[in-house]
Design an enzyme around this catalytic site. Structure first.
Site, PDB file in Angstrom:
ATOM      1  N   ASP A  36       0.824  -1.214   0.000  1.00 42.24           N
ATOM      2  CA  ASP A  36       0.000   0.000   0.000  1.00 42.24           C
ATOM      3  C   ASP A  36       0.857   1.263   0.000  1.00 42.24           C
ATOM      4  OD1 ASP A  36      -2.384  -1.251  -0.136  1.00 42.24           O
ATOM      5  OD2 ASP A  36      -3.104  -0.691   1.858  1.00 42.24           O
ATOM      6  N   ASP A 294      -9.815  27.053 -39.828  1.00 41.09           N
ATOM      7  CA  ASP A 294      -9.303  25.780 -39.315  1.00 41.09           C
ATOM      8  C   ASP A 294     -10.316  25.121 -38.406  1.00 41.09           C
ATOM      9  OD1 ASP A 294      -6.796  25.699 -40.550  1.00 41.09           O
ATOM     10  OD2 ASP A 294      -5.992  27.135 -39.114  1.00 41.09           O
ATOM     11  N   GLY A 429      -8.933  16.749 -42.232  1.00 37.32           N
ATOM     12  CA  GLY A 429      -8.511  16.950 -43.612  1.00 37.32           C
ATOM     13  C   GLY A 429      -7.981  15.687 -44.267  1.00 37.32           C
ATOM     14  N   MET A 430      -6.774  15.793 -44.822  1.00 34.10           N
ATOM     15  CA  MET A 430      -6.181  14.693 -45.581  1.00 34.10           C
ATOM     16  C   MET A 430      -5.447  13.697 -44.702  1.00 34.10           C
ATOM     17  SD  MET A 430      -6.802  14.913 -48.799  1.00 34.10           S
ATOM     18  CE  MET A 430      -5.494  13.937 -49.524  1.00 34.10           C
TER      19      MET A 430
END
Length: 508
Positions: A36, A294, A429-430
């Site tokens: 512990d 964006d 996006g891409m």
């Protein structure tokens, strides 16, 4: 009690140790079995501490089980008092020591006769509360103890500070970006002409606690830690508190307006509107960025949010209200404070989930197939398995979420950090197509509808090859639809023929 290999909030003694080790020159004695005491390693590693963590384990071993602790705990307290010369020693019970039903309060009283330091037994029910609740209770207990001690000695200050001042309550070790948030909050207060009277517990001396009543107001940035103390100071000394988390443009402004209202009610004459406008326009880039081309790509994208109350609620509001992202569901593991969470997020998401079952959360994520996850380190693991990006926004966290650089989540600099985190967590996006063409960094395939291990289906090599021909941005959906088709018909293996049949069944 529940055993789990993954837990969102740890056991109660971890919360007590977090508060005790946050204070300066306070030592904790943990009465627990070997194993512990992992808190010491965890804190040293995650916080990159150069000094030893001030926690000593008083081990419960076979001799203790046979004969009781006898003098062991008392000896450990007096030994550490002589070696470390702390101002305070906190004895921390655990579930194990509670089961043994040893009279730890008696040990504390006996040790107090010899020790020069103050000695306290953490007043926490280890069966009923978790790490966060125990931390809140322990901080409240220590503050009450030292204020009462100063009152009895006639050393309790009665006058307020000359200028408006604040106590920042709830900054502690192992908190999510707590140190960075604290730096940003101090900067924010300085800009507003507000003195910081105290920050507790992180870095504070227990001898400074008697000065808490001198502040004009208390700021409690995290709902999980500090509310009990703020309520006590309000009841005992009439000190108002602000518990609006200044995270995101809207909530930061709301927090500052509340502070303005409280300060002016005590005789000051301040107006923060010009400051809020300047910060929103020129320091925080989040408001501008959320309207940029964006960020427009994110509008309407689906996300899920899960974490503690403070961060999950704040991020849900930011995503929905400030960035136009569709929050399919938001959840928290703070079941003890579920009503507050529901009230905060209900209008910003389609569904609210309150649970501390990580398996249920994993399956809920798989069910809705979001574009991004905002959660804890556990949800990050889920995202890896489902090929869904995840931004970590709350504890429990990994060492990578304890950045060396400056990354606050609060205040106006925090708005910039959160905007970056949100934007960079989505695949945009891409990127999907480029990963497909040039090969991704993680080619592990997930062939389960949910996260649970008992949902796996076998795929033949030919079927797997056929699946890999499918573009990445729809592959996960095809995979899950195929597996659903197979399960509905009690197929144990997925072949190319099963794939084609599944495709025909949905008219694709």
């Amino acid at each position: 009690m529940k055993l789990a290999y993954w837990m969102y909030a740890g056991p109660a003694h971890i919360g007590t140790l977090r508060v005790a080790s946050s204070f300066k020159n306070v030592h904790a004695i943990m009465h627990a079995p070997l194993g512990d005491d992992y808190f010491n390693v965890m804190r040293s590693m995650l916080e990159r501490e150069r000094n030893f963590t001030p926690v000593t384990a008083s081990i419960v071993d076979r001799h203790v089980l046979a004969r009781g602790s006898q003098e062991k705990v008392v000896d450990n307290i007096t030994r550490k008092d002589a070696e470390e010369h702390p101002d305070l020693i906190v004895l921390t019970p655990t579930c194990t020591s509670s089961i043994l039903q040893e009279d730890l309060q008696n040990f504390v009283e006996r040790a107090s006769l010899e020790a020069k330091a103050d000695v306290l037994l953490a007043d926490v029910n280890h069966y009923r509360v978790n790490e966060l609740q125990a931390a809140d209770r322990t901080l409240d207990q220590i503050v009450r103890y030292y204020i009462e001690k100063a009152r009895k000695k006639g050393e309790l200050p009665t006058a307020k500070t000359e200028k408006p001042s604040v106590n920042i309550i709830g900054v502690s070790t192992l908190g999510f970006h707590n140190q960075h948030d604290c730096t940003e909050l101090k900067r924010l207060m300085a800009d507003l002409g507000i003195e910081v009277n105290a920050v507790i517990p992180e870095g504070a001396s227990v001898h400074e606690l008697k000065n808490l009543p001198r502040a004009w107001f208390n700021l409690v940035p995290y709902r999980e830690l500090g509310l009990l103390t703020a309520n006590y100071l309000e009841q005992e000394f009439g000190i108002p508190y602000v518990n609006i988390t200044p995270m995101g443009v809207v909530e930061t402004a709301r927090c500052l307006r509340k502070i303005q209202q409280i300060i002016n009610a005590q005789g000051a004459n301040v107006d923060y509107e010009e400051y809020i406008n300047n910060q929103t326009l020129y320091v925080s880039q989040a408001a501008w960025f959320s309207r940029s081309i964006d960020c427009q790509n994110l509008t309407g994208k689906k996300a899920v949010v899960f974490g503690d109350n403070t961060h999950a609620a704040a991020i849900t509001k930011i995503l929905a209200r400030e960035m136009g992202i569709h929050v399919v569901w938001a959840g928290t593991y703070c079941k003890y404070d579920a009503d507050w969470f529901r009230e905060q997020v209900s209008e910003y998401c389609d569904e609210v989930i309150i649970t501390d079952d990580h398996g249920a959360i994993g399956d809920a994520i798989a069910r809705v197939e979001p574009s991004a996850i905002f959660g804890t380190q556990m949800e990050r693991h889920v995202g890896k398995r489902l090929d869904i990006p995840c931004g970590v926004i709350a504890a429990p966290i990994h060492i990578q979420n304890f950045p060396i650089g400056y990354k606050p989540f609060m205040g106006y600099e925090g708005t910039n950090q959160i905007a970056d985190l949100v934007y960079n967590s989505f695949t945009l996006g891409m990127e999907d197509h480029l990963l497909e063409i040039f090969g991704g960094h993680d080619t592990k395939e997930v062939i389960t509808k949910g996260i649970s291990a008992d949902t796996d289906l076998a795929w033949t090599r030919e079927a797997q090859a056929e699946l890999n021909k499918i573009p990445g941005f729809v592959r996960g959906k095809v995979k899950r639809n195929t597996e659903k088709f197979a399960r509905d018909r009690n197929f144990t293996e997925i072949t190319v023929e099963v794939m084609y049949a599944a495709k025909e069944s949905v008219g694709a």
